[in-house]
Design an enzyme around this catalytic site. Sequence first.
Site: not given
Length: 340
Positions: A236, A281
């Site tokens: 990611s 996040k």
Amino acid sequence: MRKNNKKKIFGGILAAIVILLFMLLPLPYYIESPGGAENISHFIKVDGHRLKKRGQYQLVYVQMQRATPFTYVMHFFKPHTDVLSASEVMGTDTNYQEYSRIQKYYMDSAVANAKYVALQKSHYPARLVYQGIYVMQVQKNSSFKGRLAVGDVVEKVDGKQYTTAAGYQKAVNRGHHGRKLTLTVLHQGKEKQLTGHTVKLGNSKRYGIGIIMSDRLKVKTPVKITANMEAIGGPSAGLMMTLQMYEQLGKHNLLQGRKVGGTGTIAPDGSVGEIGGVDKKVVSCARSGCQIFFVPEEHYPGEKSNYEVAQKTAKEIHTKMKIVPVKSVDDAIAYLKKTA
């Protein structure tokens, strides 16, 4: 009195044991919560290309810890914290050591793709070499179950080596159910050959060898780029690594003193793919003081996109951080140039 004292001591010991078990007993679950955000330049070095201007690209990550009865109960009181089963985190028949290895392989592929894309866009010579495919998981119905291991590299299919991931996939997926084929495999540094047959892949009409795979890539270039990602795994960070490398290679000033975070996988063509844990996040990036958060715009029918989840989370935590959807690294670069 002595008898009562013994009862009190025994009761105290029993209570202490119960408290310890409540606090420390590992459960078959994991707690996923907001982690942190760090200056990605601490991890990536491009020889001869050092950034002296202000601003940071942020590597944003989630925190994953084994659940205990205490942390399991506490997660109900903490927003943007989820409980996942061990199989959801690591996959069926995968232990923690194999899971860590798998995450490292995903990161290795992400680093290679990031290097290639950044070099290409900076007009440096670069060639992406496919060295085979990593075995990430072997499905139960595979004829190679028990013979292929996580971390093995499939180098050839029926004696032929391919130059793209699609080439390997077509080679193992084509044909009919039960088609015989031979794999040339690198196992713990030694080459060996395994013969098996194709099986049906889940409920689809396709056939293959029944493995989950990831590219094993290497970038050929005269420019030395190192990425010491330490204990950080997974794919990611691809987008943010690409932006950091691009900024250094071209000696750009896209940051203009800003703190920019984001998430998303990176493909060799520069496209950005979806990831998990995007709400955590967003929280991590906002806490670190980011002004911009890039998020994949890719959308699958019937599912909430990363962008939709990120927008919703940003509203919930009342952050002024700008949520920017991107389909490619070019979109991110264009946005930074436009807003510089």
